[in-house]
Each structure stands twice: as structure tokens, then as C-alpha cells.
Design an enzyme around this catalytic site. Structure first.
Site, PDB file in Angstrom:
ATOM      1  N   CYS A 269       0.880  -1.252  -0.031  1.00  0.00           N
ATOM      2  CA  CYS A 269       0.127  -0.168   0.102  1.00  0.00           C
ATOM      3  C   CYS A 269       0.893   1.294  -0.153  1.00  0.00           C
ATOM      4  O   CYS A 269       1.637   1.495   0.779  1.00  0.00           O
ATOM      5  CB  CYS A 269      -0.999  -0.147   1.192  1.00  0.00           C
ATOM      6  SG  CYS A 269      -1.629   1.473   1.434  1.00  0.00           S
TER       7      CYS A 269
ATOM      8  N   CYS B 227      -7.043 -24.337  36.161  1.00  0.00           N
ATOM      9  CA  CYS B 227      -6.141 -24.497  34.999  1.00  0.00           C
ATOM     10  C   CYS B 227      -5.556 -23.335  34.309  1.00  0.00           C
ATOM     11  O   CYS B 227      -6.173 -22.386  33.855  1.00  0.00           O
ATOM     12  CB  CYS B 227      -6.791 -25.357  33.881  1.00  0.00           C
ATOM     13  SG  CYS B 227      -6.069 -25.315  32.349  1.00  0.00           S
TER      14      CYS B 227
ATOM     15  N   CYS C 132      -6.176 -22.631  30.699  1.00  0.00           N
ATOM     16  CA  CYS C 132      -7.630 -22.072  30.407  1.00  0.00           C
ATOM     17  C   CYS C 132      -7.852 -20.623  31.064  1.00  0.00           C
ATOM     18  O   CYS C 132      -8.311 -19.851  30.058  1.00  0.00           O
ATOM     19  CB  CYS C 132      -8.578 -22.943  31.574  1.00  0.00           C
ATOM     20  SG  CYS C 132      -8.509 -24.845  31.332  1.00  0.00           S
TER      21      CYS C 132
END
Length: 441
Positions: free
Chosen positions: A56, A189, A192
Site C-alpha cells: 500500500c 487450569c 484455561c
């Protein structure tokens, strides 16, 4: 000042093979899906981030000012850059459709603001300082700015990550026509907890982009052991993909929000029907279809008397096939009979190319491009492929607005008929003698 952008339906210089606008010696932080969450989302700092494409020209022009602004803001405001041509998932996640796009990541990192200021280094610094002052005022007022979803602790994002349980799993997921990505987690966890903000942000983006056809859910496997045991969950987090009537599939992708969104969009496009090809019968059809889509593809087909029903159906079949091929883009598809919408044809300059003709309109930028090749699978595919990568010849709609659309009757699917000629009975018409003399002559 509105930003100059290079992207779909907007011209941009092509710089082939250009990579690496920024280096480690610059004060601009190069960002990618691997470090974006750690550097930006989990940061307390204000970030200004440029999403660019190496080819660009406007991006190349911005580079020296972006570096200069980053040096001036060092230690005050973080300045980053994302090669959104290479890392498309990040650009898609934040709605980047043209380059360069600049976003301000302030107190609420999940909802960045669009930077609308100038492109000089001074304007960029001024914009950053204004955003910083606003952030400080929010903190003084006791606003944390956080809207991240916490499955374990709640949060504003809870509405987008669906809490699944032993009681609601079958009805919510298995009996649903939607596609589901389900995370099985344990509150203790660590992996997690790291996934939590990514899953929440992806849930919001996916719900919006698929209009709820792909959903993200979460199961606390330490509480809802029946459903977790059914699917053999042994480690955390485990992610599975559920499609109605099929066996669940293990999710094999990355754990960043960009990776999750990309996989979800692939699932959406795989299961989604092709967009409907609509006849332009009135202004509402055009407005609804085009305003809800990044691009609106319009075919102007020959008059029914020129092609008959069989010929018209052949053209419509080509458009339907291309709509299915490009369904992942979620573009709108329309057609009209030549001569039924003259103002539309005039604004697009279609008359000079004959029929059938095709145009692609970006109603947000009021730009359009015309199909110059054949109205065929190959010709239309090449036309749309060029547009999808930001290339192709474009022009502005006359007056910067959509033309007037007339209400017309829908095509009945039949061959056209010539209008009946009126018969005139001249037996009762009296002509004077002079007229008879002229007729005899």
C-alpha cells in the site's frame, strides 16, 4: 479529517515484495497473532496501532511519520504496527477493510476506537495525548474500562460465551442448527485462564460476523462431569466442534482470538448457503442488501425480449454460481433488467459496455468498479478476485450517493411478449373531398 485508505474498491500503489516497514531499532512494536494478546490486550498502557499492507502506497508514506511519533511518545503511549496483509486474522478481528487503518486501544482493549486524525507525526502525537487524557479521566472517575469475559468470575462478555451445563447441553448445542465451538475447562487450569480473554473476544466477534450462526460456549468440566465424560475430556482446555447430526470434531487450531475467529468463519462459510440473488424491485431491496454488505454485486441483464427465459436463466445461473464461490465474503448479490433502472445504469456508466453488464459497489465509500471482461465464470471470477485483494479500476458514484430506484414488477420466469398492436377501424371516419383528391393522386 477522514483517513486515506487502500483496500477494496480504493486504488493503491502496488509495491511487490515489500516487507518489514519496521525493525527492532524503531520504537514501533511489530505485532502479530502470537504476541498481540500479551503486548496489547493484557497491557495497562494506551496503544496506537497501525494496520498496514506492504504493497500500500499510503502505508509507505505514513511510515516515517509513524516512526517519528513512536519515538516522541516513547514511555508515554505504546505505538505498534500489524502487517494485516500477512496476519489477516488480526485485521478481520478488528474490522480492518482498508489500509492504513489506525486503532486506539485504551481502557477497553476489546473495543478499540478508530483514529480519525491527521497523518503527520504531530497530528498522531496530538491524537495520542487526547486519548491518554480521556483514559486518565475515566480512571479518575473510577471506570476500569475492562469488559473482558470471565467464565469463572463473570463479566460483561458473559452474554457472548454461552455457559453450558449437564442440563442444557443437549438442547442448546446438539439440537441446534447452529455450529458450536465448545471449550471444556477447569477453573484451576492455567492454560484455561490464558485462553479466557481470547475465547471471550472471539465469541463476540464470531457472533456478530456470523449473525449468531456460529456460537462459542464453555463447560466447567469439574462441575458438569456427565457431559464432559460423554466426550472423553481428559485435559484442559479441550475444544470441540459440534455440528447438528455429526460426530463432534476436535479443534486443531491455534489459541489466539484471531485463530479462533478464522476457524469459526471457515465453519460458517462451509455450512452457510450461498447468498440469495435478488431482483431489484424497489429501493428497499437495494438499500437493505448493499448496506449490510461490504460489496454489492449487481448484474444488469439484457431485456427478456432479447434473450428469452432460457437465456436469462443462463446468466442468473452464472451469478448464483459465483455467489456460492464467494459466499465467505458475505457480499450482496442483485440483478435488474436492462432499462428498468436507468438512473442506476447511468450512475455506473453501464450503457457503454452493452448487456449483460456487472458492477461492484461499495456503498460505504460510494465507489464502484465495472466488469470489463466476459460475463462468464472465468470473467467474473477474475473481476471479483482482483477486487478482493484491493486492485482494479474504480470510480466514484455520481453525486456521492446511490441513484433513484424505481419500483418494478418481478420477472414471472417466462419468455417476454411483444406488446399487442392496436387495430384502428377507419370505416367510420369521414374525410372531405379534398382529402379524397389527395389520396387519388
Amino acid at each position: 479529517m477522514k483517513p486515506l485508505v487502500c483496500g477494496v474498491l480504493l486504488g493503491c500503489s502496488l509495491f511487490v515484495g515489500v516487507r518489514g516497514f519496521y525493525s527492532s531499532s524503531d520504537d514501533v512494536v511489530e505485532l502479530n497473532p502470537s504476541n498481540f494478546n500479551r503486548e496489547v490486550i493484557q497491557s495497562d498502557s494506551l496503544w496506537l496501532i497501525e494496520f498496514y499492507a506492504p504493497w500500500c502506497g499510503h502505508c509507505q508514506k505514513l511510515t516515517p511519520d509513524w516512526k517519528k511519533a513512536a519515538s516522541a511518545l516513547k514511555g508515554i503511549v505504546k505505538v505498534g504496527a500489524v502487517d494485516a496483509d500477512q496476519h489477516k486474522s488480526l485485521g478481520s478481528q478488528y474490522g480492518v477493510s482498508g489500509f492504513p487503518t489506525i486503532k486506539i486501544f485504551g481502557g477497553n482493549k476489546h473495543k478499540p476506537e478508530q483514529y480519525q486524525g491527521g497523518r503527520s507525526s504531530q497530528a498522531i502525537v496530538d491524537g495520542a495525548m487526547n486519548a491518554l487524557r480521556a483514559l486518565v479521566r475515566e480512571r479518575l472517575d473510577g471506570k476500569s474500562g475492562s469488559s473482558g469475559y470471565s467464565k469463572q468470575g463473570g463479566g460483561d462478555g458473559k452474554k457472548d460465551v454461552v455457559e453450558l451445563t449437564d442440563d442444557n447441553f443437549d438442547k442448546t448445542v446438539l439440537q441446534s442448527d447452529d455450529v458450536w465451538l465448545v471449550e471444556f475447562f477447569a477453573p484451576w487450569c492455567g492454560h484455561c485462564k490464558n485462553l479466557e480473554p481470547e475465547w471471550a473476544a472471539a465469541a463476540s466477534a464470531v457472533k456478530e460476523q456470523t449473525k449468531g450462526k456460529v456460537r462459542l460456549g464453555a463447560v466447567d468440566a469439574t462441575v458438569h462431569q456427565a457431559v464432559s465424560s460423554r466426550y472423553g475430556i481428559r485435559g484442559f482446555p479441550t475444544i470441540k466442534i459440534f455440528r447438528k447430526g455429526e460426530e463432534p470434531e476436535d479443534y486443531q487450531g491455534g489459541r489466539s482470538r484471531g485463530d479462533i475467529i478464522e476457524r469459526a468463519m471457515d465453519l460458517f462459510s462451509d455450512n452457510a448457503p450461498a447468498p440469495e440473488l435478488l431482483e431489484i424491485l424497489n429501493e428497499d431491496v437495494l438499500k437493505t442488501t448493499c448496506e449490510d454488505s461490504q460489496l454489492c454485486i449487481i448484474g444488469i441483464l439484457p431485456h427478456i425480449l432479447d434473450t428469452g427465459a432460457a437465456g436469462r436463466n443462463n446468466y442468473l445461473e452464472v451469478m448464483i454460481k459465483m455467489a456460492d464461490k464467494y459466499k465467505k465474503k458475505m457480499w450482496g448479490w442483485l440483478w435488474a433488467e436492462a432499462g428498468s433502472q436507468m438512473e442506476l445504469e447511468a450512475s455506473l456508466g453501464i450503457g457503454g459496455f452493452g448487456y449483460p453488464a456487472m458492477a461492484a459497489i461499495n456503498t460505504r465509500k460510494m465507489k464502484f468498479a465495472l466488469l470489463k471482461g466476459s460475463f462468464s465464470d472465468t470473467g467474473i471470477h477474475e473481476f471479483l478476485r482482483e477486487l478482493s485483494v484491493g486492485r482494479g479500476s474504480t470510480a466514484s458514484l455520481a453525486g456521492g450517493a446511490m441513484p433513484k430506484i424505481h419500483s418494478v414488477e418481478p420477472w414471472d420466469g417466462k419468455d417476454g411478449q411483444l406488446p399487442a398492436e392496436e387495430e384502428y377501424d377507419l370505416s367510420d371516419v369521414e374525410l372531405d373531398d379534398d382529402v379524397y383528391d389527395k389520396i387519388e393522386l
